[in-house]
Design an enzyme around this catalytic site. Structure first.
Site, PDB file in Angstrom:
ATOM      1  N   ASP A   1      -8.510 -36.444  35.850  1.00  0.00           N
ATOM      2  CA  ASP A   1      -8.491 -35.696  37.089  1.00  0.00           C
ATOM      3  C   ASP A   1      -7.661 -36.511  38.092  1.00  0.00           C
ATOM      4  OD1 ASP A   1      -9.537 -33.824  39.100  1.00  0.00           O
ATOM      5  OD2 ASP A   1     -10.681 -35.542  39.807  1.00  0.00           O
ATOM      6  N   LEU A   2      -7.180 -35.864  39.133  1.00  0.00           N
ATOM      7  CA  LEU A   2      -6.339 -36.608  40.095  1.00  0.00           C
ATOM      8  C   LEU A   2      -7.132 -37.063  41.319  1.00  0.00           C
ATOM      9  CD1 LEU A   2      -3.515 -37.574  41.038  1.00  0.00           C
ATOM     10  CD2 LEU A   2      -3.183 -35.297  42.005  1.00  0.00           C
ATOM     11  N   ASP A   3      -7.515 -36.075  42.146  1.00  0.00           N
ATOM     12  CA  ASP A   3      -8.166 -36.395  43.422  1.00  0.00           C
ATOM     13  C   ASP A   3      -9.522 -37.042  43.179  1.00  0.00           C
ATOM     14  OD1 ASP A   3      -6.133 -35.238  45.020  1.00  0.00           O
ATOM     15  OD2 ASP A   3      -6.949 -33.254  44.636  1.00  0.00           O
TER      16      ASP A   3
ATOM     17  N   THR B   1      -7.635 -39.270  47.441  1.00  0.00           N
ATOM     18  CA  THR B   1      -7.270 -38.128  48.294  1.00  0.00           C
ATOM     19  C   THR B   1      -8.470 -37.267  48.661  1.00  0.00           C
ATOM     20  OG1 THR B   1      -6.616 -37.142  46.232  1.00  0.00           O
ATOM     21  CG2 THR B   1      -4.841 -37.754  47.725  1.00  0.00           C
TER      22      THR B   1
ATOM     23  N   LYS C   1     -15.337 -30.548  45.690  1.00  0.00           N
ATOM     24  CA  LYS C   1     -14.534 -31.408  44.810  1.00  0.00           C
ATOM     25  C   LYS C   1     -14.214 -30.684  43.499  1.00  0.00           C
ATOM     26  CE  LYS C   1     -15.996 -35.879  46.588  1.00  0.00           C
ATOM     27  NZ  LYS C   1     -16.691 -37.132  46.300  1.00  0.00           N
ATOM     28  N   GLY C   2     -12.952 -30.726  43.111  1.00  0.00           N
ATOM     29  CA  GLY C   2     -12.532 -30.120  41.846  1.00  0.00           C
ATOM     30  C   GLY C   2     -12.355 -28.615  41.909  1.00  0.00           C
ATOM     31  N   VAL C   3     -12.711 -28.032  43.054  1.00  0.00           N
ATOM     32  CA  VAL C   3     -12.676 -26.570  43.199  1.00  0.00           C
ATOM     33  C   VAL C   3     -11.356 -26.168  43.855  1.00  0.00           C
ATOM     34  CG1 VAL C   3     -13.884 -24.644  44.306  1.00  0.00           C
ATOM     35  CG2 VAL C   3     -15.176 -26.566  43.394  1.00  0.00           C
TER      36      VAL C   3
ATOM     37  N   ARG D   1      -8.346 -24.309  46.044  1.00  0.00           N
ATOM     38  CA  ARG D   1      -8.252 -24.182  47.501  1.00  0.00           C
ATOM     39  C   ARG D   1      -8.992 -22.941  48.009  1.00  0.00           C
ATOM     40  NH1 ARG D   1      -2.209 -24.412  49.209  1.00  0.00           N
ATOM     41  NH2 ARG D   1      -2.301 -26.098  47.683  1.00  0.00           N
TER      42      ARG D   1
ATOM     43  N   SER E   1      -5.802 -31.412  36.776  1.00  0.00           N
ATOM     44  CA  SER E   1      -6.206 -31.334  38.189  1.00  0.00           C
ATOM     45  C   SER E   1      -6.150 -29.906  38.697  1.00  0.00           C
ATOM     46  CB  SER E   1      -5.253 -32.207  39.020  1.00  0.00           C
ATOM     47  OG  SER E   1      -5.406 -31.939  40.390  1.00  0.00           O
ATOM     48  N   ALA E   2      -7.055 -29.591  39.617  1.00  0.00           N
ATOM     49  CA  ALA E   2      -7.031 -28.276  40.259  1.00  0.00           C
ATOM     50  C   ALA E   2      -5.978 -28.204  41.358  1.00  0.00           C
ATOM     51  CB  ALA E   2      -8.403 -27.978  40.856  1.00  0.00           C
ATOM     52  N   SER E   3      -5.426 -29.351  41.720  1.00  0.00           N
ATOM     53  CA  SER E   3      -4.550 -29.386  42.897  1.00  0.00           C
ATOM     54  C   SER E   3      -3.174 -28.796  42.636  1.00  0.00           C
ATOM     55  CB  SER E   3      -4.391 -30.831  43.381  1.00  0.00           C
ATOM     56  OG  SER E   3      -3.517 -30.850  44.487  1.00  0.00           O
TER      57      SER E   3
ATOM     58  N   ASN F   1      -0.886 -29.692  44.648  1.00  0.00           N
ATOM     59  CA  ASN F   1      -0.052 -30.758  45.230  1.00  0.00           C
ATOM     60  C   ASN F   1       0.111 -31.940  44.267  1.00  0.00           C
ATOM     61  OD1 ASN F   1       0.427 -29.833  48.095  1.00  0.00           O
ATOM     62  ND2 ASN F   1      -1.805 -29.730  48.061  1.00  0.00           N
TER      63      ASN F   1
ATOM     64  N   LYS G   1     -12.316 -25.187  37.421  1.00  0.00           N
ATOM     65  CA  LYS G   1     -13.472 -25.948  36.954  1.00  0.00           C
ATOM     66  C   LYS G   1     -14.707 -25.331  37.615  1.00  0.00           C
ATOM     67  CE  LYS G   1     -10.521 -30.038  37.199  1.00  0.00           C
ATOM     68  NZ  LYS G   1     -10.199 -31.274  37.946  1.00  0.00           N
TER      69      LYS G   1
ATOM     70  N   GLU H   1     -13.555 -37.709  35.411  1.00  0.00           N
ATOM     71  CA  GLU H   1     -13.777 -36.764  36.520  1.00  0.00           C
ATOM     72  C   GLU H   1     -14.672 -37.329  37.607  1.00  0.00           C
ATOM     73  OE1 GLU H   1     -13.544 -34.047  38.183  1.00  0.00           O
ATOM     74  OE2 GLU H   1     -12.108 -32.923  36.985  1.00  0.00           O
ATOM     75  N   ASP H   2     -14.367 -36.970  38.859  1.00  0.00           N
ATOM     76  CA  ASP H   2     -15.241 -37.395  39.969  1.00  0.00           C
ATOM     77  C   ASP H   2     -16.082 -36.239  40.510  1.00  0.00           C
ATOM     78  OD1 ASP H   2     -13.060 -36.016  41.194  1.00  0.00           O
ATOM     79  OD2 ASP H   2     -13.649 -36.891  43.108  1.00  0.00           O
TER      80      ASP H   2
HETATM   81  P1  B16 Z   1      -4.920 -28.292  46.533  1.00  0.00           P
HETATM   82  P2  B16 Z   1      -8.726 -32.452  41.418  1.00  0.00           P
HETATM   83  C1  B16 Z   1      -8.873 -30.742  43.441  1.00  0.00           C
HETATM   84  O1  B16 Z   1      -8.195 -31.740  42.760  1.00  0.00           O
HETATM   85  C2  B16 Z   1      -9.685 -31.321  44.588  1.00  0.00           C
HETATM   86  O2  B16 Z   1     -10.760 -32.091  44.088  1.00  0.00           O
HETATM   87  C3  B16 Z   1     -10.240 -30.208  45.428  1.00  0.00           C
HETATM   88  O3  B16 Z   1     -10.947 -30.741  46.522  1.00  0.00           O
HETATM   89  C4  B16 Z   1      -9.075 -29.332  45.921  1.00  0.00           C
HETATM   90  O4  B16 Z   1      -9.564 -28.233  46.672  1.00  0.00           O
HETATM   91  C5  B16 Z   1      -8.300 -28.817  44.711  1.00  0.00           C
HETATM   92  O5  B16 Z   1      -7.838 -29.900  43.947  1.00  0.00           O
HETATM   93  C6  B16 Z   1      -7.115 -27.986  45.118  1.00  0.00           C
HETATM   94  O6  B16 Z   1      -6.198 -28.822  45.750  1.00  0.00           O
HETATM   95  O7  B16 Z   1      -5.400 -27.659  47.802  1.00  0.00           O
HETATM   96  O8  B16 Z   1      -4.094 -29.534  46.730  1.00  0.00           O
HETATM   97  O9  B16 Z   1      -4.230 -27.297  45.624  1.00  0.00           O
HETATM   98  O10 B16 Z   1      -9.925 -33.214  41.837  1.00  0.00           O
HETATM   99  O11 B16 Z   1      -8.989 -31.344  40.430  1.00  0.00           O
HETATM  100  O12 B16 Z   1      -7.553 -33.328  41.035  1.00  0.00           O
HETATM  101 MG    MG Z   2     -11.354 -34.807  41.551  1.00  0.00          MG
END
Ligand code: B16
Ligand code: MG
Length: 217
Positions: free
Chosen positions: A8-10, A16, A44-46, A48, A113-115, A117, A144, A168-169
């Protein structure tokens, strides 16, 4: 045998999670409330939009679809502003060392990662080259705790979930790893992440030998 590790990233590779929290809280404040630390765990992990839905239901607020899109745009603008100031010092302790040890031992590495970014962030921090495969929020259709993000990562690496460890965090991410039949490592608080196979406070507590012993392989 451990054939792959999916990170996982964040909150695992980079610090972050605090910036997501700050940006969501700033948005919540514009609506007249604050997000508690406990409520933040649910974000977290969810994705946007799903994070916004969680916040709105906690605050018992309703927005039109257009207002939701604008709220997400605004939150992301603030978040991107925060991460634009990040540098390599905010890569979490032990992350680069562990990635390099795994790579040196022919263990494949993916990001899950869900991000949306993830790519610009990994590029900015000069660690994108360490990831053979990147699955992020621009590629998935399920969030997730659905295991899609990790299953896509394993598939792209050509390994089976049971040969792969997910780091994963988030509670939702640990559940995704378990549902997908991956070995799961929780990074963070033991009480929050008790569903993980094993839990460490950070990647700096982990090396390959520790992983091999923990999973008895
Ligand atoms: P973004 P991960 C997740 O990243 C974050 O934990 C979560 O807080 C965030 O809403 C999600 O990415 C979406 O991120 O707004 O940058 O697209 O923990 O799955 O790496
Ligand atoms: Mg995370």
């Amino acid at each position: 045998m451990i054939k792959a590790c999916i990170f996982d990233l964040d909150g695992v590779i980079v610090d972050t999670a605090k910036y997501h929290f700050k940006a969501w809280n700033r948005l919540a404040q514009t609506m007249g409330f604050e997000i508690t630390n406990e409520q933040n765990e649910l974000l977290k992990g969810v994705s946007r939009m799903e994070s916004l839905e969680v916040i709105l239901s906690l605050a018992k607020k309703e927005l039109t679809q257009e207002e939701k899109i604008e709220a997400c745009r605004q939150k992301n603008e603030w978040y991107v502003e925060f991460i634009s100031k990040m540098d390599e010092k905010e890569i979490l302790p032990g992350a680069v060392l562990l990635l390099d040890e795994l790579i040196a031992n022919n263990i494949k590495i993916a990001l899950g990662s869900a991000s949306r970014n993830a790519v610009p962030l990994l590029t900015k921090l000069n660690i994108i080259d360490r990831f053979e495969v990147i699955v992020d929020g621009t590629k998935t259709t399920e969030s997730k705790p659905h295991p899609q993000v990790f299953l896509m990562g394993a598939d792209a690496l050509g390994v089976k979930p049971e040969e792969s460890i997910v780091f994963e965090d988030s509670v939702s991410g640990v559940q995704a790893a378990n549902t997908g039949n991956f070995m799961s490592v929780g990074i963070g608080d033991e009480d929050q992440l008790h569903e993980a196979d094993i839990i460490f406070s950070g990647l700096n507590d982990i090396n390959l030998l520790i992983l091999q012993r923990a999973f008895a392989i």
